[in-house]
Design an enzyme around this catalytic site. Structure first.
Site, mmCIF file in Angstrom:
data_model
loop_
_atom_site.group_PDB
_atom_site.id
_atom_site.type_symbol
_atom_site.label_atom_id
_atom_site.label_comp_id
_atom_site.label_asym_id
_atom_site.label_seq_id
_atom_site.Cartn_x
_atom_site.Cartn_y
_atom_site.Cartn_z
ATOM 1 N N HIS A 48 7.706 11.429 9.360
ATOM 2 C CA HIS A 48 8.491 10.242 9.396
ATOM 3 C C HIS A 48 9.709 10.538 10.294
ATOM 4 O O HIS A 48 10.408 9.333 10.483
ATOM 5 C CB HIS A 48 8.736 9.723 7.972
ATOM 6 C CG HIS A 48 9.741 10.507 7.032
ATOM 7 N ND1 HIS A 48 9.560 11.381 6.192
ATOM 8 C CD2 HIS A 48 11.179 10.367 7.048
ATOM 9 C CE1 HIS A 48 10.797 11.799 5.846
ATOM 10 N NE2 HIS A 48 11.624 11.325 6.380
ATOM 11 N N ASP A 93 3.120 14.478 5.665
ATOM 12 C CA ASP A 93 4.018 14.015 6.091
ATOM 13 C C ASP A 93 4.907 15.179 6.918
ATOM 14 O O ASP A 93 5.990 15.494 6.638
ATOM 15 C CB ASP A 93 5.268 13.303 4.804
ATOM 16 C CG ASP A 93 6.494 12.695 5.757
ATOM 17 O OD1 ASP A 93 6.287 12.406 6.869
ATOM 18 O OD2 ASP A 93 7.570 12.771 5.047
ATOM 19 N N SER A 167 15.779 15.001 5.681
ATOM 20 C CA SER A 167 14.436 15.130 5.768
ATOM 21 C C SER A 167 13.902 16.140 6.772
ATOM 22 O O SER A 167 14.560 16.308 7.895
ATOM 23 C CB SER A 167 13.935 13.643 6.041
ATOM 24 O OG SER A 167 14.075 12.711 4.854
#
Length: 425
Positions: A48, A93, A167
């Site tokens: 992402h 992911d 992230s």
């Protein structure tokens, strides 16, 4: 740690707060983190973070050495690199990118898993809000948490503060060993509330090796469907256990049927590892190398039975067409759309009248050309009566029109053919 980098991405994506679910893509800029796992410039981050990227920049932040209190000196100057996207895996992911550099510091992906213990101290490293090399400390709150009961993916849960920009950064133990890749948080206020989740290292290692070698993680299937055993199910079927995983269906002529797996079998182990839950069973299917037989022990009528199943490559599944977009190549600016050729596995996954054409995978927000009234999922078959075989020919045909010229698309929308007419701008 010098092996943790900051990642800047410019590209296209669906707005974070798209309450109308319009699937309109807009220009975006985002920040994330990554970890160098190969001295030749291979970096692991989250899917992402780089999804929809047109440009990816990797920043190796300067390292400082304090000589005198309140006086610092640069031990290494900031370096900025253009990065190439090697591949992604949306399910886990994860993504792999590469910069052209040698001899970089790394956090290695070990050949064997480090044992993660509940309550052990861990550090989360990344660039929250662009503040590079930020380190936070916490403990492992859960070793194998499944936050979404409908999605059998497990994570390492931690209370180490994780915020936007973390992230893709690493979660490590006190020895610097990789525990996982930080991926998301549960929050009501937007900041860390002590509910952070990291992709476990074994999944990171497997996905990295697959993406580096093949550009993607090759999905496999054994042609069998499983579900969690509940006490009620166990009592009704008179199963020998009241927990675990049961095979609920077997596809005709699939690998499982060929290998001897039966409906009603209780899965005891996969490749010698005991299976006690559906997430663990799904995880072992995900981590199993394509083309290698899978040794499964089941309980059938209360007796152990060994079967060998060779998985097959799973057909492509499409949850969202926007996930297939490569913004660098798929934007057709004259129409304000992102378009993909309908061919190969995509043509199988999305049946159409002719099996060919161009599918609208996304709309560009704010573009007046979207007044052409095209919708995501439309298959363009012809333009002014001329067949459209692929996006390259569509671009060539559009280039021949002048502003004010009438254009008519023959479009297949939800299996119905209709005309979409407009004037070029």
């Amino acid at each position: 740690m010098r092996s943790v980098v900051e990642i800047e991405v410019t590209g296209y994506g669906v707005p974070e707060h798209d309450d109308n679910n319009s699937q309109m893509l807009q220009r975006q800029r985002s920040l994330g983190s990554g970890v160098i796992v190969d001295p030749d410039g291979y970096i692991v981050t989250n899917n992402h973070v780089v999804a929809g990227a047109v440009r990816i920049r990797v920043i190796l932040a300067p390292a400082t050495v304090e000589l005198v209190p309140y006086h610092t000196s640069l031990a290494r100057r900031q370096r900025v690199y253009e990065a190439k996207l090697i591949g992604t895996n949306r399910y886990a992911d994860l993504a792999v990118i590469k910069i052209e550099e040698k001899g970089l510091p790394i956090i290695p992906l070990p050949d064997e898993q480090f044992h993660v213990r509940l309550g052990q101290t861990v550090l989360a490293i990344g660039s929250p809000e662009g503040l590079d090399h930020t380190v936070t400390k916490g403990i492992v709150s859960a070793v194998g948490r499944q936050p979404d009961v409908d999605r059998p993916m497990v994570y390492v849960q931690t209370d180490a503060p994780i915020n936007p920009g973390n992230s893709g950064g690493p979660l490590v133990d006190r020895g610097g060993n990789l525990i996982g890749i930080n991926t998301f948080i549960f929050t009501s206020g937007g900041g860390s509330e002590g509910l952070g989740f990291a992709i476990p290292e074994p999944i990171v290692r497997f996905a990295y090796n697959e993406i580096k070698a093949h550009g993607s993680v090759r999905p496999i299937t054994i042609g069998a469907h499983a579900q969690t055993i509940t006490p009620e199910l166990a009592a009704g079927l008179k199963l020998p256990v009241s927990w675990g995983v049961i095979i609920s269906d077997v596809d005709p002529a699939g690998p499982a049927q060929t290998g001897g797996l039966h409906t009603g079998d209780v899965v005891a182990s996969v490749d010698g590892i005991p299976i006690d839950s559906l997430p663990k069973y799904i995880a072992f299917l995900y981590l199993h190398p394509a083309g290698r037989p899978m040794e499964i022990q089941v309980l059938r009528d209360g007796k152990p039975v060994n079967v060998s199943v060779t998985p097959a490559e799973a057909p492509q599944s499409i949850e969202n067409l926007s996930d297939l977009i490569n913004p660098s190549t798929d934007l057709i600016a004259a129409l304000g759309i992102f378009a993909i050729d309908l061919k190969g596995q995509l043509a199988t996954a999305i049946p159409s009248r002719s099996g060919t054409g161009v599918i609208v995978a996304g709309l560009l927000s704010g573009e007046p050309a979207t007044l052409a009234d095209l919708q995501v999922g439309d298959v363009i078959h012809s333009i002014n009566g001329k067949p459209v075989s692929d996006t390259e020919h569509l671009r060539q045909d559009l280039a021949s029109f002048k502003p004010g010229d009438a254009v008519v698309f023959e479009v297949e929308r939800q299996s119905v053919i209709q005309y979409v007419a407009f004037e070029m701008e």
